[in-house]
Write a protein that holds these residues in place. Structure first.
Motif, PDB file in Angstrom:
ATOM      1  N   PRO A  14       0.826  -1.209   0.000  1.00 30.58           N
ATOM      2  CA  PRO A  14       0.000   0.000   0.000  1.00 30.58           C
ATOM      3  C   PRO A  14       0.860   1.259   0.000  1.00 30.58           C
ATOM      4  O   PRO A  14       1.943   1.292   0.594  1.00 30.58           O
ATOM      5  CB  PRO A  14      -0.807  -0.120   1.293  1.00 30.58           C
ATOM      6  N   VAL A  15       0.361   2.298  -0.646  1.00 30.92           N
ATOM      7  CA  VAL A  15       1.033   3.596  -0.651  1.00 30.92           C
ATOM      8  C   VAL A  15       0.743   4.274   0.685  1.00 30.92           C
ATOM      9  O   VAL A  15      -0.415   4.329   1.115  1.00 30.92           O
ATOM     10  CB  VAL A  15       0.525   4.452  -1.830  1.00 30.92           C
ATOM     11  N   PRO A  16       1.763   4.807   1.372  1.00 28.19           N
ATOM     12  CA  PRO A  16       1.557   5.333   2.723  1.00 28.19           C
ATOM     13  C   PRO A  16       0.403   6.323   2.855  1.00 28.19           C
ATOM     14  O   PRO A  16      -0.424   6.194   3.769  1.00 28.19           O
ATOM     15  CB  PRO A  16       2.897   5.989   3.045  1.00 28.19           C
ATOM     16  N   PHE A  17       0.318   7.300   1.956  1.00 25.18           N
ATOM     17  CA  PHE A  17      -0.698   8.342   2.077  1.00 25.18           C
ATOM     18  C   PHE A  17      -1.959   8.023   1.285  1.00 25.18           C
ATOM     19  O   PHE A  17      -2.961   8.721   1.404  1.00 25.18           O
ATOM     20  CB  PHE A  17      -0.108   9.680   1.620  1.00 25.18           C
ATOM     21  N   VAL A  18      -1.884   6.966   0.487  1.00 27.64           N
ATOM     22  CA  VAL A  18      -3.024   6.571  -0.353  1.00 27.64           C
ATOM     23  C   VAL A  18      -3.179   5.058  -0.226  1.00 27.64           C
ATOM     24  O   VAL A  18      -2.946   4.306  -1.180  1.00 27.64           O
ATOM     25  CB  VAL A  18      -2.793   6.964  -1.829  1.00 27.64           C
ATOM     26  N   PRO A  19      -3.553   4.560   0.943  1.00 30.68           N
ATOM     27  CA  PRO A  19      -3.550   3.113   1.168  1.00 30.68           C
ATOM     28  C   PRO A  19      -4.545   2.339   0.313  1.00 30.68           C
ATOM     29  O   PRO A  19      -4.444   1.107   0.225  1.00 30.68           O
ATOM     30  CB  PRO A  19      -3.890   2.997   2.660  1.00 30.68           C
ATOM     31  N   GLU A  20      -5.468   3.048  -0.329  1.00 30.05           N
ATOM     32  CA  GLU A  20      -6.392   2.369  -1.249  1.00 30.05           C
ATOM     33  C   GLU A  20      -5.672   1.817  -2.464  1.00 30.05           C
ATOM     34  O   GLU A  20      -6.174   0.924  -3.149  1.00 30.05           O
ATOM     35  CB  GLU A  20      -7.472   3.335  -1.747  1.00 30.05           C
ATOM     36  N   VAL A  21      -4.483   2.352  -2.743  1.00 28.60           N
ATOM     37  CA  VAL A  21      -3.709   1.960  -3.918  1.00 28.60           C
ATOM     38  C   VAL A  21      -2.499   1.150  -3.481  1.00 28.60           C
ATOM     39  O   VAL A  21      -1.762   1.554  -2.574  1.00 28.60           O
ATOM     40  CB  VAL A  21      -3.248   3.200  -4.707  1.00 28.60           C
ATOM     41  N   ARG A  22      -2.297   0.002  -4.127  1.00 28.25           N
ATOM     42  CA  ARG A  22      -1.078  -0.782  -3.923  1.00 28.25           C
ATOM     43  C   ARG A  22      -0.118  -0.481  -5.066  1.00 28.25           C
ATOM     44  O   ARG A  22      -0.535  -0.351  -6.216  1.00 28.25           O
ATOM     45  CB  ARG A  22      -1.391  -2.268  -3.857  1.00 28.25           C
ATOM     46  N   LEU A  23       1.143  -0.406  -4.745  1.00 32.06           N
ATOM     47  CA  LEU A  23       2.146   0.027  -5.713  1.00 32.06           C
ATOM     48  C   LEU A  23       3.392  -0.841  -5.573  1.00 32.06           C
ATOM     49  O   LEU A  23       3.773  -1.222  -4.459  1.00 32.06           O
ATOM     50  CB  LEU A  23       2.506   1.491  -5.434  1.00 32.06           C
ATOM     51  N   ARG A  24       4.031  -1.108  -6.690  1.00 32.60           N
ATOM     52  CA  ARG A  24       5.325  -1.816  -6.661  1.00 32.60           C
ATOM     53  C   ARG A  24       6.403  -0.809  -6.275  1.00 32.60           C
ATOM     54  O   ARG A  24       6.710   0.085  -7.052  1.00 32.60           O
ATOM     55  CB  ARG A  24       5.599  -2.451  -8.020  1.00 32.60           C
ATOM     56  N   GLN A  25       6.956  -0.975  -5.063  1.00 30.77           N
ATOM     57  CA  GLN A  25       7.895  -0.009  -4.505  1.00 30.77           C
ATOM     58  C   GLN A  25       9.217  -0.677  -4.144  1.00 30.77           C
ATOM     59  O   GLN A  25       9.243  -1.831  -3.706  1.00 30.77           O
ATOM     60  CB  GLN A  25       7.282   0.639  -3.259  1.00 30.77           C
ATOM     61  N   ALA A  26      10.304   0.064  -4.300  1.00 27.28           N
ATOM     62  CA  ALA A  26      11.629  -0.471  -4.044  1.00 27.28           C
ATOM     63  C   ALA A  26      11.819  -0.768  -2.563  1.00 27.28           C
ATOM     64  O   ALA A  26      11.525   0.069  -1.708  1.00 27.28           O
ATOM     65  CB  ALA A  26      12.692   0.508  -4.521  1.00 27.28           C
ATOM     66  N   GLU A  27      12.338  -1.961  -2.255  1.00 27.92           N
ATOM     67  CA  GLU A  27      12.690  -2.296  -0.879  1.00 27.92           C
ATOM     68  C   GLU A  27      14.025  -1.669  -0.486  1.00 27.92           C
ATOM     69  O   GLU A  27      14.236  -1.297   0.666  1.00 27.92           O
ATOM     70  CB  GLU A  27      12.776  -3.811  -0.717  1.00 27.92           C
ATOM     71  N   GLU A  28      14.935  -1.583  -1.449  1.00 32.27           N
ATOM     72  CA  GLU A  28      16.272  -1.037  -1.210  1.00 32.27           C
ATOM     73  C   GLU A  28      16.480   0.161  -2.131  1.00 32.27           C
ATOM     74  O   GLU A  28      17.072   0.030  -3.212  1.00 32.27           O
ATOM     75  CB  GLU A  28      17.335  -2.106  -1.460  1.00 32.27           C
TER      76      GLU A  28
END
Length: 209
Positions: A14-28
């Motif tokens: 989930p996107v921190p400020f938009v938790p309705e949306v899931r996003l592919r985000q870098a772990e590192e």
């Protein structure tokens, strides 16, 4: 394969400020940034792997006020991850076009749209000298360099002059222009490794002529 590279360097969350949306985000974040830099000047930075403050604010604004885009054609300029395009589609925009010059960005945007169950068209290339009309033009975090700002602002002003609603999300980047109309302000969670802080005060602005 581009999608394989995106998947290998991100996790769906989930996107921190938009938790309705899931996003592919870098772990590192730093490791990925260094990996793309190693590819040489022809490889743009991995803007597609992060939920930048401007995009988060713009996405939040659309989901909180879907009438801004519902039933209207939308261009998400310099889409990065596709976060804003996904939010626009969730808010009822049709069609939604996510544009970027980076093929990896468009692969990420397409994957993120599919993961969120919405339809987003992708369009590769530099559109800043074109004049195709959209009902709404959206741009998150595009004023981070003098060169980028100098090219983007005339395009956005032309779009506004043609009757488009033009909205920009920006956390006070160095080259944010004057003369914009502030619509909303949020405190947006950000990646400390990239921003040197954990929260950025971020505004949504309307470009007017």
């Amino acid at each position: 394969m581009l999608l394989d590279f995106v998947r290998a360097h991100t996790v769906l969350a989930p996107v921190p400020f938009v938790p309705e949306v899931r996003l592919r985000q870098a772990e590192e974040p730093i490791a990925l940034w260094e990996a793309t830099e190693a590819g040489g000047a022809e490889q743009p930075p991995p803007f597609w792997a992060f939920a930048w403050a401007g995009g988060q604010a713009l996405a939040r604004h659309l989901l909180d006020d879907p009438e801004l885009v519902a039933g209207r054609s939308v261009l998400d300029l310099a889409t990065g991850s596709g976060l804003v395009a996904v939010a626009a589609a969730r808010a009822g925009a049709r069609p939604v076009v996510a544009n970027d010059i980076d093929p990896l960005s468009l692969a990420a945007a397409a994957a993120n749209a599919a993961d969120n169950g919405v339809t987003v068209e992708t369009l590769e290339g530099d559109l800043l000298d074109t004049d195709e009309r959209y009902g709404v033009v959206l741009a998150g975090d595009v004023f981070y360099s003098r060169e980028m700002a100098g090219r983007v602002l005339p395009y956005l002003r032309r779009a506004a002059g043609r009757g488009s609603l033009v909205l920009v999300g920006d956390p006070g980047r160095a080259y944010l222009p004057e003369g914009l109309v502030r619509r909303a302000t949020y405190d947006v969670p950000v990646t400390e490794a990239l921003e040197s802080c954990t929260v950025r005060r971020t505004s949504v602005w309307q470009v007017v002529v």
